[in-house]
Scaffold this active site. Structure first.
Site, PDB file in Angstrom:
ATOM      1  N   SER A   1     -25.969  39.444  -6.175  1.00 33.68           N
ATOM      2  CA  SER A   1     -24.754  40.237  -6.365  1.00 33.68           C
ATOM      3  C   SER A   1     -24.033  40.100  -5.132  1.00 33.68           C
ATOM      4  CB  SER A   1     -25.124  41.669  -6.655  1.00 33.68           C
ATOM      5  OG  SER A   1     -23.932  42.318  -6.761  1.00 33.68           O
TER       6      SER A   1
ATOM      7  N   LYS B   1     -31.676  49.131 -15.634  1.00 36.34           N
ATOM      8  CA  LYS B   1     -32.010  49.488 -14.210  1.00 36.34           C
ATOM      9  C   LYS B   1     -32.935  50.678 -14.402  1.00 36.34           C
ATOM     10  CE  LYS B   1     -27.765  48.464 -11.445  1.00 36.34           C
ATOM     11  NZ  LYS B   1     -26.575  49.087 -10.935  1.00 36.34           N
TER      12      LYS B   1
END
Ligand code: OSB
Ligand code: MG
Length: 368
Positions: free
Chosen positions: A135, A262
């Site tokens: 990311s 997540k």
């Protein structure tokens, strides 16, 4: 399970480089680690809450308070027998999934270490390695972005995710696509747009992105469904998927073609697995998200990512992408893949000297 004590430890982890998203810039993480002690065993969990409530409503000091004041007391009385029992007790407390996940993971780790079972095996993992992406935060300029991406591609990352926000979206994506050609590329807006930005966001369609992640507000499932109808780029949700029920709703109304999982966001690994299963049943691919975890949290995320419907590269990068000194033995990338830990429980331990050096505060709580 004979849980005798819980230790809350705060650890200061400077990032190798500032990480900028649409909600702010992080320079270091104030990590909350949870260690539970059982009869003659122990387990570790990492809380993914950030210092401030800017990703979701939780923040690290609040999570520490919820654990100490409301969750640990629920472990008293008759001993919980399984991780599922613990999850059911925690359900009495509304919200606070990151606080619950941290303590629950430490208990799950202790439970699995007792029988020598790896977390991946317990969850139903099927692969020894998982494809890994990175990311990339918002940069000050396009040349800086291109050089960051070039470095990550040279390290072998299988996919690049660009953080975007209004004013940093079409041009960075165009620049990366033009310079690096046919790489796996996706974007993450962390709720920075409105539905009225649909026509602007549709300009991303020409760049063949894998997905666009969470362009609209956390509670705006209907908006995401409406936006998805106006884009060719597949819609992926992160912040909005707070439970397996939310995942089922999002899929049913066309708000999510892909889901970022997540465990911290949903209360732990058991609910994360249910989300995996709901998505699999609907043919919706999932990938493992990240919250700049240390090796403690990353080890457990890798175990989850070994499940069969994790078909897209995840945000579980190598230790050096985040920290000069990780808390565990460093995680490394081999041919764009990371290895799922094979040891019992989460399969890793924080290194005592590193912990000692970086710890800022320890609180010891008793159970019962
Ligand atoms: O939205 O995926 C996100 C980090 C902090 C908070 C939110 C997010 C992220 C990331 C980093 O994108 C992923 C990672 O841990 O590598
Ligand atoms: Mg995200």
């Amino acid at each position: 399970m004979n849980i005798s004590g819980v230790e809350l430890r705060r650890v200061r982890m400077p990032l190798v480089a500032p990480f900028r998203t649409s909600f702010g810039t992080e320079y270091e993480r104030d990590v909350l680690l949870v260690r539970v002690a059982t009869g003659d065993g122990y387990g570790w969990g990492e809380c993914v809450a950030m210092s401030e409530p800017v990703y979701s409503s939780e923040y690290v000091s609040g999570a520490a308070e919820v654990i100490a004041k409301f969750l640990v007391p629920l472990l008293g009385g008759p001993e919980p027998r399984t991780p599922h029992d613990v999850e059911q007790r925690f359900a009495k407390v509304k919200g606070h999934p990151m606080a619950k996940a941290a303590l629950h993971t430490a208990i799950l780790d202790a439970y699995l270490r007792e029988t020598g079972t790896p977390l991946a095996e317990f969850l139903g993992g099927v692969t020894p390695t998982v494809p890994t992406g990175v990311s990339v935060g918002i940069q000050d300029s396009l040349p800086e972005l291109l050089s960051a991406v070039e470095g990550y591609l040279a390290e072998g990352y299988a996919r690049i995710k660009l953080k975007i926000e209004p004013g940093w979206d079409i041009e960075p994506v165009r620049a990366v696509r033009e310079r690096f050609g046919d790489i796996l590329l996706q974007v993450d807006a962390n709720c920075a747009y409105e539905l009225r930005d649909a026509r602007h966001l549709a300009e991303l369609d020409r760049f063949d992105l894998l997905l666009i992640e969470q362009p609209l507000a956390e509670d705006d499932l209907r908006g995401h469904a409406a936006l998805a109808r106006q884009l060719r780029t597949p819609m992926c949700l992160d912040e909005s998927i707070v439970s397996a029920r939310a995942a089922a709703d999002a899929i049913a109304i066309g708000a999510a073609a892909i889901v970022n999982i997540k465990p911290g966001r949903v209360g732990g690994y058991l609910e994360a697995r249910r989300i995996h299963d709901v998505c699999a049943a609907h043919g919706v691919p999932v990938w493992i998200g990240g919250m700049l975890e240390t090796g403690v949290g990353r080890a457990a995320n890798l175990a989850l990512a070994a499940l069969p419907n994790f078909t897209l590269p995840g945000d579980v990068s190598a230790s050096r992408r985040y920290y000069e000194q990780d808390l565990t033995a460093p995680f490394e990338l081999v041919d764009g893949l990371m290895t799922v830990p094979a040891g019992a429980g989460i399969g890793v331990d924080p290194e005592p000297e590193v912990l000692r050096e970086l710890t800022t505060e320890v609180t010891r709580l008793t159970v019962g």
